[in-house]
Write an enzyme that holds these catalytic residues in place. Structure first.
Site, PDB file in Angstrom:
ATOM      1  CG  HIS A 101      -1.972   1.012   1.230  1.00 32.12           C
ATOM      2  ND1 HIS A 101      -2.419   1.622   2.379  1.00 32.12           N
ATOM      3  CD2 HIS A 101      -2.705   1.548   0.226  1.00 32.12           C
ATOM      4  CE1 HIS A 101      -3.370   2.478   2.094  1.00 32.12           C
ATOM      5  NE2 HIS A 101      -3.563   2.464   0.779  1.00 32.12           N
ATOM      6  CG  HIS A 156      -3.342   9.010   0.132  1.00 31.85           C
ATOM      7  ND1 HIS A 156      -4.009   9.698   1.134  1.00 31.85           N
ATOM      8  CD2 HIS A 156      -4.115   7.930  -0.152  1.00 31.85           C
ATOM      9  CE1 HIS A 156      -5.123   9.061   1.440  1.00 31.85           C
ATOM     10  NE2 HIS A 156      -5.212   7.984   0.677  1.00 31.85           N
TER      11      HIS A 156
END
Length: 297
Positions: free
Chosen positions: A59, A101
């Site tokens: 991730h 992100h």
């Protein structure tokens, strides 16, 4: 080794590492403290030989061992034995693609110090050249002070150097009209739309159904995933343009996964399910219980 023996060995292996690796194995925290930094260094040296069975995706790169979505996180993922890496792609004010992100740059860079008058420091309000000036590693640890927010092209190049596979998330597509076409153009320029990459090394996903549908329309050969858990009666409509349904672990159960598996996706194969927020240390048991095809850890 049979599957039961392998799972036992995998669980035991991670249990033994918990004491030495701490958050890097359990996924409970990022390494921001001195103790965490030591933990990250240990984790970065550890390879996870049990990363088999379901697809296991790092991730934002190996984000327990290096600052997320950086080239260092790609390097760490390769060293730890991951084959797949997930990242997040957004767009700058001048239309360039960067890997980050959050919608703002405040959490993972020193943007407030470099540009104190530019609140609220949104990614889309800065040019690529301005973002390239930012330190994207010191928040994680002093040893990463030279890390920068990579462009998508830089990220793809590093992924290729390590022969890694990419789960690319289009982040906040509603903020960036036309970002799908720009991503496709960048993938093509970097050689990521050739037969090898398309068949075994690339999936594009998003929380935005329209964004995923757009990607499928632009490059039908590319596998796509929807991030979320659509209602069961809506799944057939998603299956027309996606190959994966990728929900948060806490939002689904084995019956939901089984219902997804009964459908065929855009390329004629059974729909896959890649779950996120899955703890690394017992991902095999969780994947087996739920029937996941992949886990994002």
């Amino acid at each position: 080794m049979n599957q039961r023996t392998f799972r036992t060995a995998a669980a035991t292996g991670c249990a033994l590492l918990v004491a030495a690796v701490g958050p890097a194995c359990t996924g409970t925290a990022h390494a921001a403290s001195p103790v965490g930094l030591a933990t990250a260094r240990v984790a970065d040296a550890v390879r996870f030989p049990w990363l088999v069975g379901p697809v296991v995706v790092a991730h934002r790169g190996a984000s327990r061992a290096a600052p997320e979505n950086t080239l260092a996180a790609v390097d760490a993922a390769e060293r730890q034995g991951f084959k797949w890496v997930e990242n997040d792609v957004q767009q700058t004010r001048d239309g360039k693609l960067v890997v980050v992100h959050d919608g703002t740059l405040t959490r993972t860079t020193n943007v407030k110090r470099v540009f104190p008058q530019r609140a609220p420091w949104r990614v889309r309000d800065f040019t690529a050249a301005e973002i390239a000036r930012l330190d994207a590693g010191s928040w994680f640890g002093k040893g990463f002070a030279r890390e920068r927010v990579p462009t998508l092209r830089e990220f793809l190049r590093r992924m290729d150097e390590h022969d890694l596979r990419l789960l690319l998330e289009i982040k906040n597509p509603q903020l960036y009209p036309g970002i799908e076409a720009r991503i496709v153009k960048e993938l093509s320029a970097a050689g990521w739309l050739d037969r090898q990459h398309v068949r075994r090394r690339l999936v594009v996903q998003s929380f935005g159904a329209n964004s995923v549908r757009t990607v499928h329309g632009l490059v039908p050969e590319v596998r796509t995933g929807f991030l979320g858990n659509p209602p069961l009666n809506a799944l057939p409509s998603y299956a027309r343009y996606v190959d994966q349904i990728n929900p948060q672990l806490s939002k689904v159960d084995a019956r939901y996964v089984a219902a997804v598996h009964r459908l065929r996706g855009a390329h004629g194969h059974r729909l896959d399910v890649f779950a996120w927020d899955v703890p690394l240390q017992n991902h095999l048991g969780i994947a087996s219980t739920y029937g996941f095809d992949g886990v994002i850890v």
